[in-house]
Design a protein around this motif. Sequence first.
Motif, PDB file in Angstrom:
ATOM      1  N   PRO A  32      43.206 134.603  26.637  1.00 10.59           N
ATOM      2  CA  PRO A  32      43.559 133.582  27.632  1.00 10.59           C
ATOM      3  C   PRO A  32      43.735 134.151  29.044  1.00 10.59           C
ATOM      4  O   PRO A  32      43.442 133.463  30.034  1.00 10.59           O
ATOM      5  CB  PRO A  32      44.883 133.015  27.106  1.00 10.59           C
ATOM      6  N   LYS A  33      44.188 135.392  29.148  1.00 10.67           N
ATOM      7  CA  LYS A  33      44.360 136.008  30.475  1.00 10.67           C
ATOM      8  C   LYS A  33      43.023 136.143  31.193  1.00 10.67           C
ATOM      9  O   LYS A  33      42.948 135.990  32.419  1.00 10.67           O
ATOM     10  CB  LYS A  33      45.015 137.379  30.326  1.00 10.67           C
ATOM     11  N   PHE A  64      40.429 134.160  30.810  1.00 12.14           N
ATOM     12  CA  PHE A  64      40.062 132.816  31.261  1.00 12.14           C
ATOM     13  C   PHE A  64      40.857 132.412  32.504  1.00 12.14           C
ATOM     14  O   PHE A  64      40.318 131.801  33.426  1.00 12.14           O
ATOM     15  CB  PHE A  64      40.292 131.801  30.134  1.00 12.14           C
ATOM     16  N   GLU A  65      42.139 132.748  32.525  1.00 10.51           N
ATOM     17  CA  GLU A  65      42.979 132.403  33.670  1.00 10.51           C
ATOM     18  C   GLU A  65      42.527 133.123  34.942  1.00 10.51           C
ATOM     19  O   GLU A  65      42.555 132.563  36.037  1.00 10.51           O
ATOM     20  CB  GLU A  65      44.439 132.772  33.366  1.00 10.51           C
ATOM     21  N   THR A  66      42.083 134.372  34.780  1.00 10.82           N
ATOM     22  CA  THR A  66      41.704 135.185  35.935  1.00 10.82           C
ATOM     23  C   THR A  66      40.311 134.852  36.447  1.00 10.82           C
ATOM     24  O   THR A  66      40.084 134.759  37.659  1.00 10.82           O
ATOM     25  CB  THR A  66      41.757 136.682  35.568  1.00 10.82           C
ATOM     26  N   GLU A  67      39.357 134.648  35.539  1.00 14.68           N
ATOM     27  CA  GLU A  67      37.947 134.576  35.924  1.00 14.68           C
ATOM     28  C   GLU A  67      37.442 133.181  36.234  1.00 14.68           C
ATOM     29  O   GLU A  67      36.434 133.017  36.925  1.00 14.68           O
ATOM     30  CB  GLU A  67      37.080 135.210  34.831  1.00 14.68           C
ATOM     31  N   LEU A  68      38.072 132.147  35.681  1.00 14.98           N
ATOM     32  CA  LEU A  68      37.663 130.764  35.964  1.00 14.98           C
ATOM     33  C   LEU A  68      36.171 130.550  35.700  1.00 14.98           C
ATOM     34  O   LEU A  68      35.375 130.262  36.590  1.00 14.98           O
ATOM     35  CB  LEU A  68      38.000 130.399  37.418  1.00 14.98           C
ATOM     36  N   CYS A 101      40.893 128.519  24.357  1.00 16.97           N
ATOM     37  CA  CYS A 101      40.717 128.929  25.762  1.00 16.97           C
ATOM     38  C   CYS A 101      39.814 127.954  26.505  1.00 16.97           C
ATOM     39  O   CYS A 101      40.078 127.586  27.656  1.00 16.97           O
ATOM     40  CB  CYS A 101      40.152 130.339  25.824  1.00 16.97           C
ATOM     41  N   HIS A 107      41.759 124.718  27.361  1.00 15.22           N
ATOM     42  CA  HIS A 107      42.787 124.774  28.401  1.00 15.22           C
ATOM     43  C   HIS A 107      42.266 125.191  29.767  1.00 15.22           C
ATOM     44  O   HIS A 107      43.034 125.236  30.730  1.00 15.22           O
ATOM     45  CB  HIS A 107      43.901 125.731  27.968  1.00 15.22           C
ATOM     46  N   HIS A 108      40.953 125.487  29.867  1.00 19.08           N
ATOM     47  CA  HIS A 108      40.437 125.979  31.145  1.00 19.08           C
ATOM     48  C   HIS A 108      39.182 125.241  31.608  1.00 19.08           C
ATOM     49  O   HIS A 108      38.359 125.787  32.338  1.00 19.08           O
ATOM     50  CB  HIS A 108      40.190 127.497  31.061  1.00 19.08           C
TER      51      HIS A 108
END
Length: 349
Positions: A86-87, A89-93, A130, A133-134
């Motif tokens: 998940p990190k 996904f949060e960072t790379e968008l 992931c 949520h993204h």
Amino acid sequence: MKILVTGSAGFIGFHVARTLLNKGHQVVGIDNLNQYYDIELKFARLNELGISKDNASRFNVSCTGELYGEQFKFIRMGIEERENLPKIFETELFDKVCHLAAQAGVRYSIENPDVYIDSNVVGYANLLECCRHHSIQHLIYASSSSVYGLNKKIPFQEDDQVDHPISLYAATKKSNELMAHTYSHLYKIPTTGLRFFTVYGPWGRPDMALFLFTEAIVQGRPIKVFNKGKMERDFTHIDDITAGIISVIEKKLPDQKDEKGLYKIYNIGNSRSVKLLDFIVEIERNLGKVALKEMLPMQPGDVQKTWANIDRLMQDYNYLPTTNIADGVKSFTDWYCNYYNITKTKAKA
């Protein structure tokens, strides 16, 4: 676009990542670099993408290489890592996800079931969460022709019943399709599953028939021919597979007016079945050596014949395989001999 390619050090993942990069997309590749087969081959693939072995060896550390710079990032990690994925996904968008990571191999799944559940089921569920949520625009994932099991209807079509897998590997791939359907239904995530049919070509996996046969013939060892050679496969060259995947990634999704439009399954093959013994003849011709053949019975989990109906993929994405067996086998044996520094015997006419 920015695209996540899982399994980017694997056979298909490497080719897809390289093509996406050459077309100007941003790619983040992840791979756990397990030792199911020669890890040096995986490092060599990454080296072709500009990632050094030293950088690739580090776990959960984002690295870039000189070849593509910031356009390509690689991270050594497993998709089942519930805290770390998940990190990313949060960072790379990411815009889209091309999920090609999996524990492969039909026979290996009989001996080592746990790794298949961890990667192909737990890891896949982690990836779906992931995507949920993204706001991923499209999830493209690898299924397999093995889901057809003992299906007698030829050629295999996407509407055929696939409720009777005969290997754990096939069962995990069927589960991926079911899980994708659930997430498309509940969370409106567009998902496309591609059922691969016997992919072969340069940089291929050492556990697959073409690699095993070529290696044995070069070394003068007998090749293991199962079901006494009475096998047929829809052999599909990696260039055709890659072109098909890229089309699905880049092109506009087909009709999405209803739930069924969000969830798609396609066969991706060569749309013809080739006899295994004829395939071996092509290898012999290219290596200039006759194979010593050890005729063996059918192996558990194997099927006698595969053949893909590819009409749907042709209609929706203009997919059209163009590589014949003669050219395809030559491309592999040329690569193999170059990679292992082997001088070919003059090919037979």
